[in-house]
Structure formats: C-alpha cells, structure tokens
Enzyme design. Sequence first.
Site, PDB file in Angstrom:
ATOM      1  N   ASP A   1      48.764   5.319  80.540  1.00 10.76           N
ATOM      2  CA  ASP A   1      48.033   5.235  81.805  1.00 10.76           C
ATOM      3  C   ASP A   1      46.682   5.921  81.620  1.00 10.76           C
ATOM      4  O   ASP A   1      46.618   7.143  81.416  1.00 10.76           O
ATOM      5  CB  ASP A   1      48.814   5.903  82.935  1.00 10.76           C
ATOM      6  CG  ASP A   1      50.129   5.203  83.222  1.00 10.76           C
ATOM      7  OD1 ASP A   1      50.158   3.958  83.140  1.00 10.76           O
ATOM      8  OD2 ASP A   1      51.122   5.895  83.507  1.00 10.76           O
ATOM      9  N   LEU A   2      45.606   5.174  81.691  1.00 15.82           N
ATOM     10  CA  LEU A   2      44.270   5.665  81.377  1.00 15.82           C
ATOM     11  C   LEU A   2      43.909   6.897  82.200  1.00 15.82           C
ATOM     12  O   LEU A   2      43.917   6.866  83.431  1.00 15.82           O
ATOM     13  CB  LEU A   2      43.247   4.556  81.602  1.00 15.82           C
ATOM     14  CG  LEU A   2      41.795   4.886  81.254  1.00 15.82           C
ATOM     15  CD1 LEU A   2      41.657   5.182  79.767  1.00 15.82           C
ATOM     16  CD2 LEU A   2      40.879   3.746  81.663  1.00 15.82           C
ATOM     17  N   ASP A   3      43.583   7.990  81.500  1.00 24.13           N
ATOM     18  CA  ASP A   3      43.135   9.244  82.112  1.00 24.13           C
ATOM     19  C   ASP A   3      44.128   9.806  83.122  1.00 24.13           C
ATOM     20  O   ASP A   3      43.752  10.510  84.063  1.00 24.13           O
ATOM     21  CB  ASP A   3      41.765   9.063  82.776  1.00 24.13           C
ATOM     22  CG  ASP A   3      40.661   8.813  81.759  1.00 24.13           C
ATOM     23  OD1 ASP A   3      40.741   9.374  80.656  1.00 24.13           O
ATOM     24  OD2 ASP A   3      39.735   8.045  82.069  1.00 24.13           O
ATOM     25  N   GLN A   4      45.415   9.514  82.931  1.00 25.84           N
ATOM     26  CA  GLN A   4      46.450  10.000  83.845  1.00 25.84           C
ATOM     27  C   GLN A   4      47.463  10.907  83.153  1.00 25.84           C
ATOM     28  O   GLN A   4      48.479  11.264  83.736  1.00 25.84           O
ATOM     29  CB  GLN A   4      47.191   8.810  84.482  1.00 25.84           C
ATOM     30  CG  GLN A   4      46.312   7.884  85.306  1.00 25.84           C
ATOM     31  CD  GLN A   4      45.706   8.570  86.504  1.00 25.84           C
ATOM     32  OE1 GLN A   4      46.387   9.257  87.264  1.00 25.84           O
ATOM     33  NE2 GLN A   4      44.401   8.410  86.673  1.00 25.84           N
TER      34      GLN A   4
END
Length: 288
Positions: free
Chosen positions: A230-233
Amino acid sequence: MNMTTANTARLLITCEDKPGIVQAVSSFLYHQGANITALDQYATEAQGGRYFMRVEFELDHLQSRRESLIQTFATNVAERYSMHWRLALVSDIKKVGILVSKVDHALLELLWRHSRGGLPCEITQVVSNHEDLRESVENFGIPFYVVPVNKENKREAYTKIDELMQGNDLLVLARYMQILDEEFVQKWEMKVINIHHSFLPAFVGANPYKQAYEKGVKLIGATAHYVTADLDQGPIIEQDVERVNHDFTVDQLRELGQDVERNVLARAVKWHLEDRIIVDGNKTVVFQ
C-alpha cells in the site's frame, strides 16, 4: 571491534501481556551469566494486552554460545509465553543498500553519518535510475549502479535491482522517485525504509512545496516508514515537523523540508540498525 561489542546482544520480544515475563527473561539471562545493560518494555493496556520488550545484554563468548542460547531460550522461556522474538548480535554488522534518484540531500546525510561512524552498518552500494549522483557516491568509496526504470521494463528493472541488493539486511529509499514493484516489495517485506514529506496524501505530485505554499501551510515535516504494497501506508517509524509562516517562500519551504527529511530518515535507519523497532501490524514500537 572491541570486546564489549563482540559480546553484546539484543533480544526483542512480543507476546500477550502476562505476569512473570520480566522475571522469566531476566532470570534466564542471569543464569546464563549475562549482564543486562538496558531493558525497555511497553504494554498496550492492562493484563491481556500486547507486551513488547527490548533487552540489551553482555555475555562472554557470545558468538560461540549463540545457537545454544537460542535453543535454550526458545524451550525455557519463549514457548511458555508464546513469544515472537529474535536475538541480534551487535557484532553482526548489518548490510545496507540505498536507492536514490536525482535529489541528494537524504542520500548524502546517510553517507556522511556512515563515514563518521554514526550509522553502525556497511553500506554496500547505491542504485539509482539516473547517473547524476555517481560522483557524489563514489567519492565516499561506495559502488554506484544505474538501473533505468520505465513502464516498459519495470519488472526486468526490479529483477536486476533485487539481484544487486542480494545479501543486504536493509534497503533505504533516499528519495527514490519510483513506485516499487509489488513482487519486489513482498521479497523485502519490512526491510525497506522510505522517506517522504508529511503533506501526503494532501499534496501529491512532483512539486508538493509549491502546493503547500499556495495553501498557506503552517507546518511542514517528514515521515519515515517501512514500505508495504500500500503506497506510503506502511508502519511509521519516525516523524518530525517545523513551524512556518506566511513569510516563507517556496524555496525556503523546500529547504527546511529537506532538512527535516534528512534527519528523520537518518534517525529511522539508525534505530533499525540498533534493533530498536518492533513492528506490530501496521504500527511500530520504537524504543529510543
């Protein structure tokens, strides 16, 4: 390496919070002849919640006793409390690979701190999708490789990067402006640290500081986190902010923001190298 470092280890533990954990761990180490030099603990709530512990200790002939220590602890303590745990020897110097694009502030901070002994690791190589920073990196005596990445060759590119990075314990994205391949992320689960400005997800795109200026922000900052699919999560390791006002230009915002980024990333990497971080789901416990 001095004798103290050679005989120092860190024990990281996660389990259900129950009575007797501290006594069991400390008693085990005492009967092994170990000297506890630091002990940190955290419980999420009252008995029955999650319990976290980091113990640093010294033990003579630690290297030769490693396997017996692991087996004995697993049988006598860890199984009793259903612990998730790991033992890390300080003498096992972690290997670190860095990924970067064109912006150099985060990269140079890491290389400088490493050159001054501030990061206890071996930086094995820097991989970039551009040639721009070759001279800066090679001036530190560190190998520099270029692997171009585009929509057409993304899978092949990350296969090549994965091959170059084999043998490393940690990868650091020092402003690497590419979205990692999902298969690559899975292979390096919780072994990749990224840095980004804390405006996300508010100001996405190539020029977040200009967007922030136009919105009149009063705080700027940075976030270091582990990379997940999950991008930048991913789980956050460290954050920091600086207060700004209407007098700041876009360039001043960018300069201050990059200063925060370099320091936040360096702290996160150092804490990882010193085994101060326990990942718990999508959160972290950081013993500073």
